[in-house]
Design an enzyme around this catalytic site. Sequence first.
Site, PDB file in Angstrom:
ATOM      1  N   GLU A 123      21.381  55.454  27.899  1.00  0.00           N
ATOM      2  CA  GLU A 123      22.008  56.251  28.958  1.00  0.00           C
ATOM      3  C   GLU A 123      23.187  55.084  29.629  1.00  0.00           C
ATOM      4  OE1 GLU A 123      18.290  57.452  31.063  1.00  0.00           O
ATOM      5  OE2 GLU A 123      17.236  58.477  29.212  1.00  0.00           O
ATOM      6  N   LYS A 125      23.910  53.141  33.229  1.00  0.00           N
ATOM      7  CA  LYS A 125      22.894  52.803  34.735  1.00  0.00           C
ATOM      8  C   LYS A 125      23.820  53.113  35.014  1.00  0.00           C
ATOM      9  CE  LYS A 125      20.197  49.500  35.785  1.00  0.00           C
ATOM     10  NZ  LYS A 125      21.119  48.908  37.172  1.00  0.00           N
ATOM     11  N   ASP A 127      25.500  54.335  39.434  1.00  0.00           N
ATOM     12  CA  ASP A 127      25.603  52.787  40.042  1.00  0.00           C
ATOM     13  C   ASP A 127      25.406  53.688  41.145  1.00  0.00           C
ATOM     14  OD1 ASP A 127      24.750  49.957  41.526  1.00  0.00           O
ATOM     15  OD2 ASP A 127      26.359  49.693  40.908  1.00  0.00           O
ATOM     16  N   TYR A 234      16.613  60.412  34.998  1.00  0.00           N
ATOM     17  CA  TYR A 234      16.538  59.850  34.628  1.00  0.00           C
ATOM     18  C   TYR A 234      14.683  59.874  33.583  1.00  0.00           C
ATOM     19  CZ  TYR A 234      15.553  56.144  37.477  1.00  0.00           C
ATOM     20  OH  TYR A 234      16.009  55.532  38.345  1.00  0.00           O
ATOM     21  N   LYS A 323      24.327  45.372  30.864  1.00  0.00           N
ATOM     22  CA  LYS A 323      25.045  45.099  31.774  1.00  0.00           C
ATOM     23  C   LYS A 323      26.764  44.976  31.773  1.00  0.00           C
ATOM     24  CE  LYS A 323      23.859  45.138  35.775  1.00  0.00           C
ATOM     25  NZ  LYS A 323      23.249  44.222  37.225  1.00  0.00           N
ATOM     26  N   CYS A 417      50.091  28.877  65.953  1.00  0.00           N
ATOM     27  CA  CYS A 417      49.266  28.808  64.347  1.00  0.00           C
ATOM     28  C   CYS A 417      48.604  27.489  64.055  1.00  0.00           C
ATOM     29  CB  CYS A 417      51.124  29.104  63.922  1.00  0.00           C
ATOM     30  SG  CYS A 417      51.356  27.628  62.537  1.00  0.00           S
ATOM     31  N   CYS A 420      51.192  24.636  62.949  1.00  0.00           N
ATOM     32  CA  CYS A 420      51.714  23.926  63.927  1.00  0.00           C
ATOM     33  C   CYS A 420      51.484  24.398  64.910  1.00  0.00           C
ATOM     34  CB  CYS A 420      53.342  23.993  63.849  1.00  0.00           C
ATOM     35  SG  CYS A 420      53.302  25.680  64.397  1.00  0.00           S
ATOM     36  N   CYS A 435      53.878  33.321  62.721  1.00  0.00           N
ATOM     37  CA  CYS A 435      54.719  31.636  63.570  1.00  0.00           C
ATOM     38  C   CYS A 435      56.104  32.034  63.992  1.00  0.00           C
ATOM     39  CB  CYS A 435      54.186  30.628  63.053  1.00  0.00           C
ATOM     40  SG  CYS A 435      54.925  29.449  63.007  1.00  0.00           S
ATOM     41  N   CYS A 440      57.833  24.692  61.103  1.00  0.00           N
ATOM     42  CA  CYS A 440      56.621  25.294  60.981  1.00  0.00           C
ATOM     43  C   CYS A 440      56.335  24.798  59.344  1.00  0.00           C
ATOM     44  CB  CYS A 440      55.920  26.200  60.889  1.00  0.00           C
ATOM     45  SG  CYS A 440      54.539  26.612  60.456  1.00  0.00           S
TER      46      CYS A 440
HETATM   47  S1  IVH Z   1      15.240  53.878  34.214  1.00  0.00           S
HETATM   48  C1  IVH Z   1      11.615  51.572  34.384  1.00  0.00           C
HETATM   49  N1  IVH Z   1      17.637  54.949  33.928  1.00  0.00           N
HETATM   50  O1  IVH Z   1      18.928  50.997  37.764  1.00  0.00           O
HETATM   51  C2  IVH Z   1      12.648  52.362  34.668  1.00  0.00           C
HETATM   52  N2  IVH Z   1      16.875  53.671  35.858  1.00  0.00           N
HETATM   53  O2  IVH Z   1      16.161  48.573  38.223  1.00  0.00           O
HETATM   54  C3  IVH Z   1      13.791  52.250  35.553  1.00  0.00           C
HETATM   55  N3  IVH Z   1      19.409  53.718  36.921  1.00  0.00           N
HETATM   56  O3  IVH Z   1      17.302  50.825  40.787  1.00  0.00           O
HETATM   57  C4  IVH Z   1      14.634  52.732  35.380  1.00  0.00           C
HETATM   58  N4  IVH Z   1      20.397  54.986  36.169  1.00  0.00           N
HETATM   59  O4  IVH Z   1      17.374  53.772  39.160  1.00  0.00           O
HETATM   60  C5  IVH Z   1      17.089  54.289  34.730  1.00  0.00           C
HETATM   61  N5  IVH Z   1      19.478  56.320  33.269  1.00  0.00           N
HETATM   62  C6  IVH Z   1      18.438  55.285  33.745  1.00  0.00           C
HETATM   63  C7  IVH Z   1      19.421  54.420  35.051  1.00  0.00           C
HETATM   64  C8  IVH Z   1      18.504  53.778  36.329  1.00  0.00           C
HETATM   65  C9  IVH Z   1      20.632  53.740  36.519  1.00  0.00           C
HETATM   66  C10 IVH Z   1      18.818  52.072  37.737  1.00  0.00           C
HETATM   67  C11 IVH Z   1      17.729  53.113  38.419  1.00  0.00           C
HETATM   68  C12 IVH Z   1      16.836  51.207  39.414  1.00  0.00           C
HETATM   69  C13 IVH Z   1      17.037  50.176  38.506  1.00  0.00           C
HETATM   70  C14 IVH Z   1      16.741  50.377  37.523  1.00  0.00           C
END
Ligand code: IVH
Length: 680
Positions: A123, A125, A127, A234, A323, A417, A420, A435, A440
């Site tokens: 999936e 992740k 933010d 999720y 990441k 400044c 100077c 300045c 200078c």
């Molecule tokens: S699973 C144990 N799936 O990432 C499973 N987390 O440190 C934990 N996050 O703050 C969450 N997208 O909110 C999972 N597809 C995704 C996610 C996700 C974002 C965030 C989650 C948490 C951090 C995990």
Amino acid sequence: MIGKGVSDVADIDGAKKRIEELREQINYHNYRYYVLDSPEISDAEYDELMRELRRLEGEHPELITPESPTQRVGAAPVEAFGVVEHPVPLLSLANVFSYDELLAWHKRVSNLVSGSEMDFVCELKLDGLAVALTYTDGRLTTGATRGDGYRGEDITQNLRTIRSIPLVVPKDAPKKFEVRGEVYLSRTGFEKLNEERAQEGQPLFANPRNAAAGSVRQLDPRITAKRPLDIYIYALGYADPDLSGPTHWETMEYLKSLGFRISPYNAYAPTCRSAEEYYQRWVKERDSLEFEADGIVIKVNSFELQRQLGTVGHDPRWAVAYKFPSVQATTRLLDIGISVGRTGSLNPYAILEPVSVGGVTIKQAALHNEEDIRRKDIRIGDTVVVQRAGEVIPQVVGAVVSKRTGQERFFIMPSRCPACSGEVVKPEGEVMARCTNASCPAQIRELLTHFVSRGGMDIEGIGEKLAAALLEKGLVKDVADLYFLTADKLIGLERMAEKSTANVLNAIERSKDRPLSRVIFALGIRHVGGETAELLASHFDSMDRLAKASREELASVPKIGPKIADSIFAFFRQEANLRIIEKLRRAGVRLEGEAATRRSLLGQEFVLTGRLESLRRGEAEARIKELGGTLGSSVTRKTTYLVVGADPGSKLEKAKGLGTRLLNEEELLRLLEEANLKRR
Ligand code: IVH
């Protein structure tokens, strides 16, 4: 009035029935629109349904329930959020940053459940902000933040304003269950929000994540309702009775069937290799997503294996975050420093607590100008978001307002400044403070570095360090002094041995022959970049003519506006600048019209006779003129060359009589080629 009439009761029953119908329809269309992104009716038709429901509820307030679609917004602001205990803790994720680390994770978990086949779900992740939604008897009863994983804040009223969160679920859903997901703001939603805030003079959010978190944690739900928040679910926290499937993938399908918004980017991955492919794809394409993702999450698909693997600390063993190379980080703004630019501009920059952004440690970052600092409401002592994009200087994106302690200080532009102590002015309508002291030392150092730079006089061997040393020792007071340096002055300076001294002197000598446009650029006139310098050089053709040009004449050059014209005019009205130009001339730096020196056919007259084979006659004439030559119609004593094509006329006889030099077509081409080369 004795009791309610029979008709009233019938009325209420009718209203109740219609209200239920309307709610069901509206919920369905909400789902089509906000979850599936595939509406079946027009906005106007939807509004009509809502209007009718509002009217009926207005007539029968006793029939209003919190689950009514009219009640998403409407809760009153609270003083503080209540606390919610999470029955099953919300865990975080361990990170990996490379395929090798992913394989190492796989090996570790495989060993713990040896012999079992293992597949995965990948999936994105997101933010944003993690939330847990609890449904009891088919209704959303609690929405909470993650908090410390065990106890979060009760933000139910705020989450109810997010249209893709169902307020009710189908009757066959478990009696009690909890889903988890990420609330986020799309990039466009974020930009729109910041634009509005800029217009209202409010501090801007540093990134979509902060904006989402700030929006969800509003004490007034009406403010949250105005923010274009969305959610992807999720995970299933728990369910009683548990009707979900034996795998994560099937459970997501099940939650989808209950009306939850599940990311369409989820993908089944039978192996780590396919997870890696998913990762590589999104590293490349993450910018095309409508939201910000900071990595991918890889989850063991089987719940039985998940159970066997369990957790270690706060992290489950059965999932990892892989990441993306990061481009942003947060750190503390320790102070704001000022550097003086070559035109005297005072440029504020951020002095940061060192932080690693995508593998590079950053200690300083750009802050542009005073207004920018004010607009972004950045204060000294703030926790700030810094960003590195490609090769450019890192930027301070904004402050994390929620981390303020009250100890932060506002930045004030100094009135003197820092290099100077010269007077600082900020002209009306300009963003930069400057300045005003022309001598200078900080300005001169910058100017010197600019003068010798690639785009300027291109003097190799003089970098920032040597420039600073030359100024410090008083060997150079302005840029023209470079041309009066000698070996005995240079030898003995740091890292200047015989060889390097000779190299530098050579480079200085060579630079005397740079084209006029480069010299103009190198002078560092405000607003005159490389392109403008070229326009000026080709128009005025000599430093003298440029220096004497009136404002009007300057402004009449195509693409040169009044602001640039004023700046050039002012530059050549300063005694100190004229003295520098005189010194350059004495040193032998070419200040003559480029065209004049470049046009190497200057003073040569060409006459053409006969047919040319490879060049059309018009073309040949144009190229001769371009290189400074002139064209005659008949051969005279002044004629330098007669160009002889096929079937020449009487001109050839005349030329032979006068002893005029003859060129055939091939020779003409070679001559043009050589003349052209001299131009470079
Ligand atoms: S699973 C144990 N799936 O990432 C499973 N987390 O440190 C934990 N996050 O703050 C969450 N997208 O909110 C999972 N597809 C995704 C996610 C996700 C974002 C965030 C989650 C948490 C951090 C995990």
